[in-house]
Write a protein that holds these residues in place. Structure first.
Motif, mmCIF file in Angstrom:
data_model
loop_
_atom_site.group_PDB
_atom_site.id
_atom_site.type_symbol
_atom_site.label_atom_id
_atom_site.label_comp_id
_atom_site.label_asym_id
_atom_site.label_seq_id
_atom_site.Cartn_x
_atom_site.Cartn_y
_atom_site.Cartn_z
ATOM 1 N N GLY A 44 -5.568 17.706 18.482
ATOM 2 C CA GLY A 44 -4.808 18.363 19.531
ATOM 3 C C GLY A 44 -5.578 19.395 20.306
ATOM 4 N N GLU A 45 -6.905 19.353 20.222
ATOM 5 C CA GLU A 45 -7.721 20.311 20.974
ATOM 6 C C GLU A 45 -7.468 20.204 22.477
ATOM 7 O OE1 GLU A 45 -10.217 18.943 17.389
ATOM 8 O OE2 GLU A 45 -8.809 18.072 18.831
ATOM 9 N N MET A 46 -7.141 19.002 22.943
ATOM 10 C CA MET A 46 -6.816 18.773 24.343
ATOM 11 C C MET A 46 -5.601 17.849 24.399
ATOM 12 S SD MET A 46 -10.658 18.019 25.830
ATOM 13 C CE MET A 46 -10.126 17.965 27.553
ATOM 14 N N LYS A 47 -4.874 17.922 25.473
ATOM 15 C CA LYS A 47 -3.745 17.013 25.637
ATOM 16 C C LYS A 47 -4.284 15.590 25.752
ATOM 17 C CE LYS A 47 0.571 16.392 28.154
ATOM 18 N NZ LYS A 47 1.472 16.910 29.202
ATOM 19 N N GLY A 48 -3.722 14.686 24.946
ATOM 20 C CA GLY A 48 -4.215 13.315 24.929
ATOM 21 C C GLY A 48 -4.954 12.970 23.650
ATOM 22 N N SER A 49 -4.982 13.898 22.666
ATOM 23 C CA SER A 49 -5.650 13.631 21.392
ATOM 24 C C SER A 49 -5.076 12.381 20.723
ATOM 25 C CB SER A 49 -5.481 14.832 20.451
ATOM 26 O OG SER A 49 -6.388 15.847 20.759
ATOM 27 N N ARG A 50 -5.817 11.877 19.774
ATOM 28 C CA ARG A 50 -5.429 10.637 19.100
ATOM 29 C C ARG A 50 -4.093 10.785 18.374
ATOM 30 N NH1 ARG A 50 -11.286 8.270 16.867
ATOM 31 N NH2 ARG A 50 -12.343 8.580 18.873
ATOM 32 N N THR A 51 -3.235 9.783 18.554
ATOM 33 C CA THR A 51 -1.913 9.785 17.932
ATOM 34 C C THR A 51 -1.630 8.512 17.162
ATOM 35 O OG1 THR A 51 -0.992 8.918 20.004
ATOM 36 C CG2 THR A 51 -0.910 11.309 19.685
ATOM 37 N N ASP A 52 -2.576 7.578 17.134
ATOM 38 C CA ASP A 52 -2.311 6.289 16.513
ATOM 39 C C ASP A 52 -3.599 5.739 15.913
ATOM 40 O OD1 ASP A 52 -1.742 3.248 16.399
ATOM 41 O OD2 ASP A 52 0.186 4.075 17.026
#
Length: 579
Positions: A126-134
């Motif tokens: 979550g360091e930036m919006k769009g971090s890995r979620t899957d």
């Protein structure tokens, strides 16, 4: 949501992101259609487009493409017909790989296409919006995604920050459109598309180089060489990419009395019915000519098939005369110039207009030479071909019947091979610039998507897609005909179904004329119990579909199919032709 159910527009304070900048940059460079296959790397774009739609703001037309091959082929067909570059959006490495052989076709066919691809997120926590979620964002992370297509791209780049997305789109467009045109590839991870950026960026599209002209001495050299020759010939494949080149080539041919051969033609370069058109196969002319002018052709002839006579002069005028993208290439060329065909032809005509005097006797002799060559070409096939037999209809007959039905303004997307290709060239003559297109390369499956793109570019025109059975299967027809229905882009497909890969069979026979394959007929290329191609199109897109197995049914089936297309339905006529 308002009380009457309408969606409220977002507040004006909504963050302007890299995705917004990308979309605005695409509009700035003139992209009208964006052919997309979306994935988990595209939420920023989807959200941006949804917001724009709700706000009534401009957006390229988003065309959902169930397969990436069709998306790229459609962008190519649109660009060929309109002359305007379009864009394709795919997801990460797997979507890039699904572009498949169309990448080869775009490169070899010199089609300007902007290919945009997502990439796995570059942050984990979550360091930036769009971090890995899957989990797939881990397995789709590769060391060199651009390397999948790098060899075929004129330019490729990975976005390091969303703040530079507009200038990267401008640079990509500049590269794609500049001669020789071609595809470009831009990769952006999710964070770059979500990154807040300033909306105040320069909207001026970057300039592209002008067209290259012949040096004055070269103009004089080419024109005077033709005028002094006895048996000159011009061989071309894609000069007709610019319609004005066709008119100029006709004028030059008539004024200098020089015949024209279209070899492996990519476009209609010279009217088939013109008396100076001497066919689509170059070897016979190459062996008889004393001067050969190659005008925009990658492989004007195969050296194994023909060798110019000793003393024959060969000039090469081309966007890419050294064929930098083909590792092994050579012809016995005296002089070559990097030049735009329309410009070079205009220069040669201007040189004639400036008072160049020709020898009347030589002109008359060359006109007799042309008449003999035209007669030799026509003698190779009857004026009225045999219709064939049930289950083995003549491709020549099918082509001739189709020619009586479609008219000179129809757009023909030709992906036939082997015997069918020769039949189309001979019996479906095209006379008007910008009415015939092929892929210009070797990866089959281009025609379905290209026909779709052509129809989107020219919705008022009848589009006719000619294909073999193998190419039809390669084209991902379930995606093609679903898209044709959804986006109201109906076209006619004629399948020359010979139930085998004839090109592989013929190549084997040529290389091993006395081999076991030739003696036993065992080539491993037959399609026993072939698919019902028309039924595939009917199931996928509600297409009008019919199977034709008797020669006497050809005309009626084609007429019904054309009527269905004019009424708004895609149509497939699946014809059992002789191998």
């Amino acid at each position: 949501m308002t009380q009457d159910g309408r969606l409220e527009a977002p507040e004006a304070t909504a963050v302007y992101t890299g995705a917004d900048a990308l979309t605005d940059a695409l509009l700035a460079v003139g992209v009208e259609y964006l052919f997309v296959n979306l994935g988990t790397d595209h939420p920023a774009l989807v959200e941006s487009w949804a917001r724009r739609t709700a706000e009534g703001r401009p957006l390229p037309r988003i065309v959902t493409s169930p397969h990436e091959t069709v998306a790229l082929a459609a962008a190519m067909g649109y660009a060929d017909v309109s002359g305007r570059m379009q864009a394709v959006l795919v997801h990460v490495d797997v979507g890039t790989q699904n572009l498949g052989g169309m990448v080869h076709n775009a490169a070899r066919g010199r089609v300007p296409v902007l290919i945009l691809a997502g990439a796995s997120s570059v942050t984990l926590h979550g360091e930036m919006k769009g971090s890995r979620t899957d989990f797939i964002q881990f397995v789709q992370d590769v060391y060199d995604q651009r390397g999948i297509v790098r060899e075929y791209m004129k330019w490729s780049y990975e976005v390091k920050t969303g703040k530079v997305l507009p200038m990267l789109v401008f640079r990509a467009t500049q590269m794609a459109r500049s001669d020789p045109a071609g595809p470009v590839y831009l990769v952006a991870a999710r964070e770059m598309l979500e990154e807040p950026v300033s909306p105040d960026w320069p909207r001026e599209v970057w300039a592209e180089p002008g067209e290259t002209a012949l040096p004055p001495a070269a103009v004089r050299r080419v024109v005077e060489a033709i005028a002094a020759s006895e048996r000159p010939v011009i061989i071309t494949a894609y000069a007709g990419r610019r319609p004005e080149a066709v008119e100029r080539l006709v004028a030059l041919s008539e004024r200098l009395a020089v015949p024209v051969v279209e070899s492996s033609r990519r476009f209609l370069n010279f009217p088939d019915t013109h008396p100076h058109h001497v066919g689509h196969e170059a070897p016979r002319l190459v062996q008889e000519a004393d001067l050969i002018v190659i005008l925009d052709a990658d492989v004007p002839w195969v050296p194994l098939d023909a060798t110019p006579r000793p003393g024959t002069r060969v000039f090469h005028l081309d966007l890419d005369p050294i064929k930098a993208g083909i590792p092994l290439w050579h012809l016995p060329i005296e002089a070559a110039w990097r030049v735009s065909a329309p410009v070079a032809l205009e220069q040669c005509l201007a040189y004639l207009d400036a008072g160049f005097a020709q020898d009347p006797a030589k002109l008359a002799a060359r006109r007799r030479w042309i008449q003999r060559q035209r007669a030799a070409w026509e003698a190779g096939s009857p004026a009225h071909p045999d219709p064939g037999a049930p289950g083995a209809i003549s491709p020549e007959y099918v082509s001739q019947v189709l020619n009586t039905l479609i008219g000179p303004e129809a757009l023909v997307i030709n992906e036939t091979c082997s015997r069918a290709a020769g039949a189309v060239n001979r019996y479906l003559p095209r006379t008007r610039a910008g009415t015939l297109f092929s892929s210009g390369a070797s990866s089959l499956g281009w025609g379905g998507g290209a026909a779709l793109g052509a129809k989107l570019a020219a919705p008022e025109r009848l589009v006719v897609h000619l294909t073999g059975d193998g190419a039809f299967m390669f084209s991902v027809p379930t995606a093609v005909y679903w898209m044709a229905r959804r986006y109201q882009a109906p076209f006619l497909t004629v399948v020359f179904d010979n139930a085998n890969w004839d090109a592989a069979r013929r190549a084997t026979i040529r290389q091993h004329p006395d081999g076991f394959g030739a003696r036993t007929g065992c080539f491993f290329t037959d399609f026993e119990n072939p698919p019902a191609y028309h039924e595939i199109a009917r199931a996928a897109g509600g297409a009008f579909g019919v199977r034709v197995e008797r020669p006497e049914a050809v005309a009626d089936a084609l007429a019904q199919a054309i009527a269905a297309v004019r009424e708004g339905s895609p149509a497939v006529v699946n014809i059992a032709v002789a191998p």
